[in-house]
Design a protein around this motif. Structure first.
Motif, PDB file in Angstrom:
ATOM      1  N   GLY A  24       0.621  -1.305  -0.068  1.00 25.15           N
ATOM      2  CA  GLY A  24       0.137   0.331  -0.251  1.00 25.15           C
ATOM      3  C   GLY A  24       0.725   1.006  -0.247  1.00 25.15           C
ATOM      4  O   GLY A  24       0.601   2.385  -0.604  1.00 25.15           O
ATOM      5  N   ASP A  25       1.902   1.635  -0.009  1.00 23.28           N
ATOM      6  CA  ASP A  25       2.695   2.126   0.600  1.00 23.28           C
ATOM      7  C   ASP A  25       2.921   2.534  -1.050  1.00 23.28           C
ATOM      8  O   ASP A  25       3.312   2.306  -2.085  1.00 23.28           O
ATOM      9  N   VAL A  26       3.337   3.722  -0.958  1.00 20.30           N
ATOM     10  CA  VAL A  26       4.320   4.551  -2.524  1.00 20.30           C
ATOM     11  C   VAL A  26       5.490   5.643  -2.856  1.00 20.30           C
ATOM     12  O   VAL A  26       5.307   5.889  -2.001  1.00 20.30           O
ATOM     13  N   VAL A  27       6.266   5.171  -2.943  1.00 20.24           N
ATOM     14  CA  VAL A  27       7.311   5.378  -2.878  1.00 20.24           C
ATOM     15  C   VAL A  27       7.460   6.285  -4.672  1.00 20.24           C
ATOM     16  O   VAL A  27       7.388   6.245  -5.678  1.00 20.24           O
ATOM     17  N   GLU A  28       8.187   7.613  -4.361  1.00 14.62           N
ATOM     18  CA  GLU A  28       8.417   8.295  -5.602  1.00 14.62           C
ATOM     19  C   GLU A  28       9.777   8.910  -5.722  1.00 14.62           C
ATOM     20  O   GLU A  28      10.300   8.974  -4.764  1.00 14.62           O
ATOM     21  N   LEU A  29      10.792   9.041  -6.345  1.00 17.87           N
ATOM     22  CA  LEU A  29      12.062   9.118  -6.662  1.00 17.87           C
ATOM     23  C   LEU A  29      12.272  10.005  -7.962  1.00 17.87           C
ATOM     24  O   LEU A  29      11.886   9.603  -8.907  1.00 17.87           O
ATOM     25  N   GLU A  30      13.268  10.526  -7.684  1.00 10.81           N
ATOM     26  CA  GLU A  30      13.773  10.831  -8.751  1.00 10.81           C
ATOM     27  C   GLU A  30      15.153  11.600  -9.141  1.00 10.81           C
ATOM     28  O   GLU A  30      16.000  11.576  -7.658  1.00 10.81           O
ATOM     29  N   ILE A  31      16.080  11.726 -10.087  1.00 11.81           N
ATOM     30  CA  ILE A  31      17.762  11.910 -10.042  1.00 11.81           C
ATOM     31  C   ILE A  31      17.371  13.608 -10.814  1.00 11.81           C
ATOM     32  O   ILE A  31      16.505  13.242 -12.225  1.00 11.81           O
ATOM     33  N   ALA A  32      17.798  14.522 -10.894  1.00 15.75           N
ATOM     34  CA  ALA A  32      17.778  15.838 -11.970  1.00 15.75           C
ATOM     35  C   ALA A  32      18.081  15.361 -13.087  1.00 15.75           C
ATOM     36  O   ALA A  32      18.592  15.137 -13.649  1.00 15.75           O
ATOM     37  N   GLY A  33      17.316  15.611 -14.467  1.00 15.63           N
ATOM     38  CA  GLY A  33      17.866  15.624 -15.256  1.00 15.63           C
ATOM     39  C   GLY A  33      17.232  14.277 -15.792  1.00 15.63           C
ATOM     40  O   GLY A  33      17.844  14.166 -17.155  1.00 15.63           O
ATOM     41  N   GLY A  78      14.619  11.651 -14.733  1.00 16.34           N
ATOM     42  CA  GLY A  78      13.935  11.551 -14.713  1.00 16.34           C
ATOM     43  C   GLY A  78      13.317  10.861 -13.236  1.00 16.34           C
ATOM     44  O   GLY A  78      13.540  11.268 -11.995  1.00 16.34           O
ATOM     45  N   ARG A  79      11.519  10.397 -13.350  1.00 16.79           N
ATOM     46  CA  ARG A  79      11.492  10.573 -12.194  1.00 16.79           C
ATOM     47  C   ARG A  79      10.280   9.333 -11.784  1.00 16.79           C
ATOM     48  O   ARG A  79       9.809   8.342 -13.110  1.00 16.79           O
ATOM     49  N   GLN A  80      10.328   7.877 -11.295  1.00 18.67           N
ATOM     50  CA  GLN A  80       9.667   7.198 -10.749  1.00 18.67           C
ATOM     51  C   GLN A  80       8.459   7.211 -10.113  1.00 18.67           C
ATOM     52  O   GLN A  80       8.707   7.928  -9.058  1.00 18.67           O
TER      53      GLN A  80
END
Length: 286
Positions: A266-275, A277-279
């Motif tokens: 049920g947890d939602v993880v969002e991650l990104e690295i500059a330039g 993209g994002r997951q």
């Protein structure tokens, strides 16, 4: 260039993100896939650049497709442990004198927004945003960090999901806590090295259920990207299409005070690295 693969799992097609970042262009008329063979072929990459610049690549119309991993037929995934000063400090670990190496199986790789499965019996599933390095030239016994960088085809966002009990408390090596099904979302894009002038100046962030957990920079790496590639090449040959996960900054659940906020269904993880993209992943029980 920002290269990616779109479509249902196992049937992805190669694509390119326009320079304006708003539309996808179909590459299937130029190349069969995005893999090590393509990354090692400068002529093929130049054809893609020329076609992109001319505007001749067809637009992928219709509903937004699923984005798969940006690289097919990955040879091996080499991972570097405890490679950030702040992460080593938060876990109480000594700064390693040499890079710590472990492996993830290529079949752990899923798309950047695919579901991630919490393993059966898991009570300590953890998050780790990482910079992934994709090799573009065969590397063996390199002499310098500069040579290491010259062998990099591109970079991507990697989520090195980890089960800490399996990794640390169950004996043996770290691998049993790193190779669970779906434990390496990758992408959305493979960004070619020419668009990342300094891989030691990239901001990394990760949120869990909207709360910021990791907020770091690759400047904190103990062993920089070029040195990591050089070092690994002393122990194994790196081939085009191999991937290196280069470690995670501070802010993982393992480094938090008790009770540690490990991930649950049920947890939602969002991650990104500059330039790069994002997951976004929703976690479910295996």
């Amino acid at each position: 260039m920002k290269l990616l693969r779109v479509g249902t799992a196992g049937a992805e097609r190669p694509a390119l993100l326009d320079q304006d970042g708003t539309s996808l262009r179909d590459l299937s008329g130029l190349v069969t896939d995005i893999d090590g063979a393509l990354l090692a072929d400068d002529t093929a990459l130049d054809r893609i650049r020329a076609a992109a610049a001319s505007g001749e690549l067809p637009v992928l119309d219709g509903p937004a497709p699923r984005v798969g991993p940006p690289l097919a037929r990955i040879g091996k995934i080499v991972c570097i442990g405890l490679n950030y000063h702040d992460h080593a400090a938060e876990t109480g670990a000594e700064i390693p004198a040499e890079p710590i190496i472990f492996f993830k199986a290529p079949d752990t790789v899923v798309g950047p927004d695919d579901t991630v499965l919490v393993p059966r019996g898991s009570v300590k599933t953890d998050w780790e945003v990482e910079l992934a390095v994709v090799i573009g030239r065969t590397a063996r016994y390199l002499d310098s960090a500069e040579e290491g960088l010259a062998h990099v085809a591109g970079y991507a966002v990697s989520h090195d999901v980890s089960e800490r009990e399996f990794q640390i408390e169950r004996g043996g090596t770290w691998d049993k806590g790193k190779n669970c099904e779906t434990f390496n979302p990758l992408g959305p894009w493979l960004v070619t090295a020419d668009e990342v002038p300094d891989p030691q100046a990239l901001a990394l962030r990760l949120h869990v259920n909207g709360e910021l957990k990791q907020d770091g920079t690759t400047a904190e790496q103990i062993f920089g990207v070029g040195e990591v590639v050089r070092y690994v090449s002393q122990f194994m040959t790196l081939y085009p299409g191999d991937v290196i996960n280069t470690g995670t900054p501070a802010g993982v659940a393992l480094g938090k005070p008790e009770p540690k906020p490990y991930l649950r269904a049920g947890d939602v993880v969002e991650l990104e690295i500059a330039g790069l993209g994002r997951q976004r992943q929703e976690f479910k029980d295996a």
